[in-house]
Design an enzyme around this catalytic site. Structure first.
Site, PDB file in Angstrom:
ATOM      1  N   GLU A  41       0.843  -1.205   0.000  1.00 29.73           N
ATOM      2  CA  GLU A  41       0.000   0.000   0.000  1.00 29.73           C
ATOM      3  C   GLU A  41       0.873   1.249   0.000  1.00 29.73           C
ATOM      4  O   GLU A  41       0.636   2.211  -0.719  1.00 29.73           O
ATOM      5  CB  GLU A  41      -0.905  -0.053   1.244  1.00 29.73           C
ATOM      6  CG  GLU A  41      -2.018   0.943   1.268  1.00 29.73           C
ATOM      7  CD  GLU A  41      -3.109   0.674   0.232  1.00 29.73           C
ATOM      8  OE1 GLU A  41      -2.795   0.741  -0.971  1.00 29.73           O
ATOM      9  OE2 GLU A  41      -4.251   0.427   0.619  1.00 29.73           O
ATOM     10  N   THR A  84      -4.290   7.710  -5.811  1.00 31.64           N
ATOM     11  CA  THR A  84      -4.435   8.015  -4.373  1.00 31.64           C
ATOM     12  C   THR A  84      -3.353   8.978  -3.898  1.00 31.64           C
ATOM     13  O   THR A  84      -3.609   9.882  -3.103  1.00 31.64           O
ATOM     14  CB  THR A  84      -4.390   6.709  -3.544  1.00 31.64           C
ATOM     15  OG1 THR A  84      -5.485   5.894  -3.942  1.00 31.64           O
ATOM     16  CG2 THR A  84      -4.500   6.980  -2.059  1.00 31.64           C
TER      17      THR A  84
HETATM   18  N1  HSE Z   1      -8.052   6.384   3.226  1.00 32.24           N
HETATM   19  C1  HSE Z   1      -7.406   6.404   1.945  1.00 32.24           C
HETATM   20  C2  HSE Z   1      -7.620   7.765   1.303  1.00 32.24           C
HETATM   21  C3  HSE Z   1      -8.002   5.316   1.095  1.00 32.24           C
HETATM   22  O1  HSE Z   1      -8.752   8.221   1.315  1.00 32.24           O
HETATM   23  O2  HSE Z   1      -6.664   8.358   0.823  1.00 32.24           O
HETATM   24  C4  HSE Z   1      -7.449   5.262  -0.310  1.00 32.24           C
HETATM   25  O3  HSE Z   1      -8.182   4.288  -1.052  1.00 32.24           O
END
Ligand code: HSE
Length: 316
Positions: free
Chosen positions: A139, A191
């Site tokens: 991740e 992201t």
């Molecule tokens: N919590 C993370 C974000 C999840 O919102 O950046 C990414 O899928």
């Protein structure tokens, strides 16, 4: 496919492990980086075969790098083989059913699936905290951040609450009356980029407002209490900034809520959205088709998934 040895000599089949790793939806409005759910669909499936040395990767389905240095599964496998001093190699066949950059936990699925696959293949015993720690490696490689929400739901299934420090995750069951609809428009959101637009400071007032909703949300989902859910899902911190990453976000939200959704969120960092609904009142497939048509009318293709909150990564 596995080596010839594995295919021909049936008693060597133990050298191949098959893993299913589910999509996940993180944040659920006020639960930024903390709350997530596992989804019944879509999913990645992965096969891990022992080979003499090195890491080999083959990919079907959505396109991701095959180079072990760039592929999340390769990065995680490499770290595990090194840390646990495994003097063998692995061939990973990845059937990528979760689109990358979708907001549906694609990198978490590859990462967590690999941790489970490699530990099963080589008999490495790890407790839940260690499984999370290794899943987080993949991740981190993708998003550049240590958010454990997707990997927690991917590992444990159901509804999860993730702590970053110390790294821990807890699973809760979601009421069986709740179905989900995920709508994934044909745009990509990275992201890493979506985290750059997050606020650096927040007011105490906004913090406590979101905290109250996040707590209420967990109870609402466990109890299947739609009245609580209706007021718990709104997020005043992150969604206003990220809504621009989701085409027609506010229009889509209005459409979902007026067609029976009880809650509506950006899924992770988007562009997918997640609607939650009362399966006794609304047919999830109908809502999914309706939201797909909404996007088609705007000239945007969209994939749709619906079902129940699902189980975590499993060996099949
Ligand atoms: N919590 C993370 C974000 C999840 O919102 O950046 C990414 O899928």
């Amino acid at each position: 496919m596995c080596s010839m040895r594995t295919e021909i000599m049936l008693f060597w089949v133990v050298n191949m492990i098959r893993v299913i790793s589910p999509a996940t939806s993180a944040n659920l409005g006020p639960g930024f980086d903390v709350i997530a759910v596992a989804l019944e669909r879509p999913e990645d499936s992965m096969e891990f075969c022992e080979i003499d040395e090195g890491i080999e990767i083959e990919v079907k389905g959505y396109s991701v790098p095959v180079s072990p240095e760039k592929n999340i599964a390769g990065i995680v496998a490499n770290k595990m083989l090194g840390d646990f001093k495994i003097e063998r190699g692995v061939r990973i066949s990845l059937n990528k059913g979760i689109r990358p950059m979708s907001g549906l936990g694609s990198s978490a699925a590859s990462s967590t699936g690999t941790v489970i696959g490699i530990s099963e293949l080589f008999g490495i015993s790890m407790n839940r905290d260690k499984l999370l720690e290794y899943s987080l490696i993949g991740e981190k490689a993708t998003s550049g951040s240590f958010h454990a929400d997707n990997i927690s739901a991917c590992l444990l299934g159901g509804l999860t609450i993730a702590l970053s420090e110390p790294l821990k995750a807890f699973r809760f069951d979601v009421a069986s009356s709740i179905d989900y609809v995920a709508v994934l428009p044909d745009v990509e959101v990275n992201t890493r980029e979506a985290r750059k637009i997050l606020p650096k400071k927040i007011t105490l007032r906004k913090y406590s407002s979101n905290l109250a909703r996040a707590c209420l949300l967990v109870r609402a989902l466990e109890e299947g209490d739609f009245k609580k859910l209706n007021i718990a899902y709104e997020d005043n911190l992150i969604t206003p900034l990220r809504s621009k990453l989701v085409p027609f976000y506010y229009e889509l939200k209005r459409e979902a809520l007026s067609t029976g959704a009880e809650a509506f969120f950006i899924s992770g960092s988007g562009p997918a959205t997640l609607s939650l609904l009362n399966r006794e009142k609304v047919d999830a497939r109908d809502l999914a088709e309706h939201l797909k048509s909404f996007y088609l009318n705007k000239g945007i293709e969209a994939e749709i998934y619906w079902g129940k909150i699902g189980e975590g990564t499993r060996v099949t």
